[in-house]
Write a protein that holds these residues in place. Structure first.
Motif, PDB file in Angstrom:
ATOM      1  N   ALA A   1      -5.724   2.740  -7.088  1.00 26.26           N
ATOM      2  CA  ALA A   1      -5.368   2.165  -8.276  1.00 26.26           C
ATOM      3  C   ALA A   1      -3.845   2.025  -8.148  1.00 26.26           C
ATOM      4  O   ALA A   1      -3.267   0.905  -8.619  1.00 26.26           O
ATOM      5  CB  ALA A   1      -5.896   2.802  -9.498  1.00 26.26           C
ATOM      6  N   PHE A   2      -3.239   3.067  -7.976  1.00 20.50           N
ATOM      7  CA  PHE A   2      -1.519   2.958  -7.911  1.00 20.50           C
ATOM      8  C   PHE A   2      -1.023   1.977  -6.833  1.00 20.50           C
ATOM      9  O   PHE A   2       0.033   1.178  -7.194  1.00 20.50           O
ATOM     10  CB  PHE A   2      -1.040   4.175  -7.590  1.00 20.50           C
ATOM     11  N   ALA A   3      -1.767   1.683  -5.784  1.00 20.33           N
ATOM     12  CA  ALA A   3      -1.214   0.873  -4.867  1.00 20.33           C
ATOM     13  C   ALA A   3      -1.254  -0.730  -5.142  1.00 20.33           C
ATOM     14  O   ALA A   3      -0.662  -1.589  -4.806  1.00 20.33           O
ATOM     15  CB  ALA A   3      -2.082   0.981  -3.629  1.00 20.33           C
ATOM     16  N   LYS A   4      -2.719  -0.832  -5.889  1.00 18.74           N
ATOM     17  CA  LYS A   4      -2.704  -2.266  -6.330  1.00 18.74           C
ATOM     18  C   LYS A   4      -1.862  -2.694  -7.616  1.00 18.74           C
ATOM     19  O   LYS A   4      -1.701  -3.707  -7.809  1.00 18.74           O
ATOM     20  CB  LYS A   4      -4.361  -2.369  -7.035  1.00 18.74           C
ATOM     21  N   ILE A   5      -1.440  -1.803  -8.426  1.00 21.20           N
ATOM     22  CA  ILE A   5      -0.635  -2.059  -9.434  1.00 21.20           C
ATOM     23  C   ILE A   5       0.865  -2.044  -8.908  1.00 21.20           C
ATOM     24  O   ILE A   5       1.483  -0.952  -8.821  1.00 21.20           O
ATOM     25  CB  ILE A   5      -0.704  -1.355 -11.015  1.00 21.20           C
ATOM     26  N   ARG A   6       1.488  -3.043  -9.224  1.00 21.40           N
ATOM     27  CA  ARG A   6       2.857  -3.267  -8.543  1.00 21.40           C
ATOM     28  C   ARG A   6       4.019  -2.517  -9.165  1.00 21.40           C
ATOM     29  O   ARG A   6       4.741  -1.775  -8.429  1.00 21.40           O
ATOM     30  CB  ARG A   6       3.432  -4.696  -8.652  1.00 21.40           C
ATOM     31  N   VAL A   7       3.677  -2.289 -10.707  1.00 20.16           N
ATOM     32  CA  VAL A   7       4.464  -1.391 -11.270  1.00 20.16           C
ATOM     33  C   VAL A   7       4.626  -0.067 -10.777  1.00 20.16           C
ATOM     34  O   VAL A   7       5.483   0.725 -10.430  1.00 20.16           O
ATOM     35  CB  VAL A   7       4.453  -1.617 -12.768  1.00 20.16           C
ATOM     36  N   PHE A   8       3.471   0.342 -10.570  1.00 17.46           N
ATOM     37  CA  PHE A   8       3.099   1.931 -10.204  1.00 17.46           C
ATOM     38  C   PHE A   8       3.538   2.282  -8.780  1.00 17.46           C
ATOM     39  O   PHE A   8       4.156   3.133  -8.370  1.00 17.46           O
ATOM     40  CB  PHE A   8       1.634   2.211 -10.329  1.00 17.46           C
TER      41      PHE A   8
END
Length: 151
Positions: free
Chosen positions: A125-132
């Motif tokens: 999930a963190f890899a998919k969300i650019r901000v994270f």
């Protein structure tokens, strides 16, 4: 004699060298074998009840909790459809979480180790969300420790 043969065979007492000679002895052996089988069955049942009484987190504890919920909802005169819906919801939640209680497993870990574990669990999930994905590792660890997966 046929009843004696059946009882002796089922009870696995065996035929041996000593066997009843008279009808009275045959009847007595049948009574003793059936009494022993009933005693053994009652001991197994009592042991099972003891284990179920001490089961605070397993399936029997969950079933007892559902019975209490249902009794309370019945006393509150909730509609049958609503009661069934609530019970189905709890059964579904139990089915999702009965294998592993993550909170109890991770509570013994140190905070840094919990954060590393959470970051690993939420890595996709963190890899998919650019901000994270642009966050420093320390910030991502702290954020992942408080993140919850939606079910």
């Amino acid at each position: 004699r046929s009843v004696h043969l059946v009882i002796t065979t089922i009870s696995s007492v065996g035929y041996g060298d000593i066997w009843p000679q008279t009808p009275l002895e045959t009847g007595w052996q049948i009574v003793v074998v059936v009494t022993g089988a009933c005693l053994f069955a009652s001991l197994i049942g009592a042991y099972t009840l003891i284990l179920e009484a001490h089961d605070t987190e397993g399936a029997s504890a969950f079933r007892a909790k559902l019975r209490r919920y249902d009794a309370h909802m019945h006393r509150s005169k909730l509609p049958k459809e609503l009661r069934e819906s609530v019970l189905r919801h709890h059964e579904h939640r139990y089915a999702l979480t009965r294998c592993v209680d993550e909170a109890s497993i991770t509570s013994d870990l140190t905070a840094p180790l919990r954060m590393d574990l959470a970051l690993y669990v939420h890595r996709a999930a963190f890899a998919k969300i650019r901000v994270f994905s642009a966050l420093p590792r320390s910030t991502a660890r702290r954020l992942s420790a408080v993140a919850r997966t939606q079910k």
